[in-house]
Design an enzyme around this catalytic site. Structure first.
Site, PDB file in Angstrom:
ATOM      1  N   SER A   1       1.012  -1.123  -0.038  1.00  0.00           N
ATOM      2  CA  SER A   1      -0.035  -0.062   0.129  1.00  0.00           C
ATOM      3  C   SER A   1       0.769   1.400   0.146  1.00  0.00           C
ATOM      4  O   SER A   1       0.602   2.038  -0.697  1.00  0.00           O
ATOM      5  CB  SER A   1      -0.825   0.097   1.294  1.00  0.00           C
ATOM      6  OG  SER A   1      -0.005   0.272   2.318  1.00  0.00           O
TER       7      SER A   1
ATOM      8  N   ASN B   1      -1.000   7.745  -7.356  1.00  0.00           N
ATOM      9  CA  ASN B   1      -1.209   9.249  -7.336  1.00  0.00           C
ATOM     10  C   ASN B   1      -0.558   9.749  -8.594  1.00  0.00           C
ATOM     11  O   ASN B   1      -1.012  10.507  -9.133  1.00  0.00           O
ATOM     12  CB  ASN B   1      -1.012   9.769  -6.119  1.00  0.00           C
ATOM     13  CG  ASN B   1      -2.175   9.746  -5.184  1.00  0.00           C
ATOM     14  OD1 ASN B   1      -3.057  10.569  -5.003  1.00  0.00           O
ATOM     15  ND2 ASN B   1      -2.098   8.788  -4.271  1.00  0.00           N
TER      16      ASN B   1
ATOM     17  N   ARG C   1       0.383   3.609  -3.182  1.00  0.00           N
ATOM     18  CA  ARG C   1      -0.419   4.835  -2.908  1.00  0.00           C
ATOM     19  C   ARG C   1       0.219   5.829  -3.619  1.00  0.00           C
ATOM     20  O   ARG C   1      -0.204   6.415  -4.543  1.00  0.00           O
ATOM     21  CB  ARG C   1      -0.315   4.976  -1.586  1.00  0.00           C
ATOM     22  CG  ARG C   1      -1.008   6.518  -1.133  1.00  0.00           C
ATOM     23  CD  ARG C   1      -1.014   6.662   0.311  1.00  0.00           C
ATOM     24  NE  ARG C   1      -1.793   5.671   1.285  1.00  0.00           N
ATOM     25  CZ  ARG C   1      -0.969   5.061   1.890  1.00  0.00           C
ATOM     26  NH1 ARG C   1       0.212   5.070   1.928  1.00  0.00           N
ATOM     27  NH2 ARG C   1      -1.768   4.152   2.548  1.00  0.00           N
TER      28      ARG C   1
END
Lengths: 156, 275
Positions: B204, B212, B208
């Site tokens: 994660s 993005n 993440r």
């Protein structure tokens, strides 16, 4: 979106950069920050001490001013007392001097009066003698009558 | 670039292809390496480190210059976070500087997204290098390898500090006996949950940032395609959408860098906690 050997290399770079920062970047910066914090703390403490010293010395200065003011008032009141006293003394001295002058003048007047009386007596005696001479129409032996004349003088 | 103008999907695919030593077919192929990702990530890392180093070299505890004050602000921010998250000072000596580096590094790498999406290929075309460098992506954090590499670095740190603080026996005991309890029947469940936790944290963390930045880059490309229509409305929309998205992306760039830094600290901090 393929996985390949790049991520291993990236991981190695990650640690190398972290090591570099730990070794060369972080310590001087932290030291500077700590030093500055200490400097500021010292400065604040010094300012606090300075303020306390200032308070103490202004209190002392106020005390000194009060003391000086009291002393000045004391001196002024003493001076006033003294001046009154001096005036009184001067008045007394003047009065005494006046009295003395007056007495001297009186004595002189008395003396002058005495002298004038004496002169008058002499003149009257001379007049009496001259009158008597004229009355007797003759020379009186002065020597023979000196005693009589001086007695006469005294009686006048 | 191809001699004739590419269509939209060719354009996107071209912009999303890495410069590699050989084209990759399998999802995972350890013999392939992305030169563009590595080049830009190392360049940004060196830039950040050298700038901070130049400040650190001339640092003064007296009145700081504006730039020094800015770097100090950063140091102070990271240090405060590290102090509140990681209880052991010995660990902070490495993790706090690392967190600051991560913040600066990730922020710089993300910022490469602000360069116009066609600028690298145009420069390569102008310099004639496009014959040997056909593909080029400049945002290392929009490459899963780049972000997962850093996430694996954080995982390594988690395991290192777990062993350092609790010793190997304590770490293994925790793997088997937490969170449900130390009954032997619960050992497999505990171990499974812990493994999932570590994998989830790592994936994660990497995903993440990657998600993005990849999405951001893709949207920049789509906006560039608006301009490529060579019409007035396309030009206008390109201008407006590009501006709005770039401004919004400033927030994402810094926010993602901050999140990555904070999670690095939090994960390492959790490695210090015993159950």
């Amino acid at each position: 979106m393929y996985l390949n050997a790049t991520f291993i290399a990236q991981m190695v770079v990650f640690f190398i950069l972290g090591w570099f920062t730990m070794k060369f970047v972080w310590p001087p910066l932290m030291k500077a920050l700590d030093d500055r914090a200490k400097k500021i703390a010292d400065g604040l403490e010094a300012a606090e001490q300075g303020k306390q010293a200032l308070d103490a010395s202004s209190r002392q200065a106020a005390d000194e001013v009060d003391k000086a003011r009291n002393r000045a008032a004391e001196i002024i009141s003493q001076a006033e007392k003294r001046s009154v006293q001096m005036i009184e003394e001067a008045k007394g001295a003047a009065r005494e001097e006046g009295n003395r002058e007056k007495a001297a003048a009186k004595a002189e007047i008395d003396q002058e009066a005495g002298r004038a009386r004496e002169a008058l007596r002499d003149q009257v005696a001379a007049l009496v003698v001259a009158g008597a001479e004229k009355i007797l129409r003759r020379e009186i032996n002065a020597q023979a009558h000196t005693e009589l004349l001086s007695q006469l003088k005294k009686e006048i | 670039m191809a001699a004739e103008a590419p269509n939209a999907s060719e354009y996107i695919v071209h912009h999303l292809t890495h410069l590699t030593n050989k084209s990759q077919i399998a999802i995972i192929d350890m013999s392939v390496i992305n030169f563009d990702t590595l080049f830009w990530s190392i360049l940004m890392g060196l830039t950040g480190c050298i700038v901070m180093w130049s400040v650190a070299r001339s640092v003064t505890s007296g009145v700081p210059g504006r730039f020094q004050a800015g770097v100090e602000l950063l140091v102070e921010m990271v240090n405060e976070q590290a102090r509140s998250i990681i209880p052991v000072e010995e660990s902070r000596k490495f993790v706090a500087p690392l967190a600051m580096t991560v913040f600066v590094w990730v922020a710089l790498m993300n910022s490469l997204d602000f360069l116009p999406v066609d600028l690298p290929s145009k420069i390569l075309a102008l310099t004639g290098l496009d014959h040997s460098i056909h593909f080029h992506r400049i945002v290392p954090t929009a490459d899963l390898n780049g972000t997962l590499g850093m996430a694996l670095g954080v995982l390594t740190l988690m395991i290192y500090y777990n062993i350092k603080i609790k010793h190997a026996s304590g770490f293994i005991h925790e793997l088997f006996c937490a969170p449900f309890g130390s009954h032997p029947l619960l050992w497999p469940a505990n171990l499974l949950l812990n493994l999932i936790e570590y994998v989830a944290k790592t994936v994660s963390l990497g995903m993440r940032l990657f998600g993005n930045m990849y999405a951001g880059e893709l949207i920049f490309m789509l906006i560039a395609l608006l301009g490529a229509t060579a019409t007035w409305w396309g030009f206008g929309l390109h201008l407006v959408a590009g501006t709005v998205w770039a401004i919004f992306h400033i927030l994402i760039v810094l926010l993602q860098a901050f999140i990555f830094m904070m999670l690095t600290l939090v994960y390492v901090g959790q490695a210090h906690e015993g159950h």
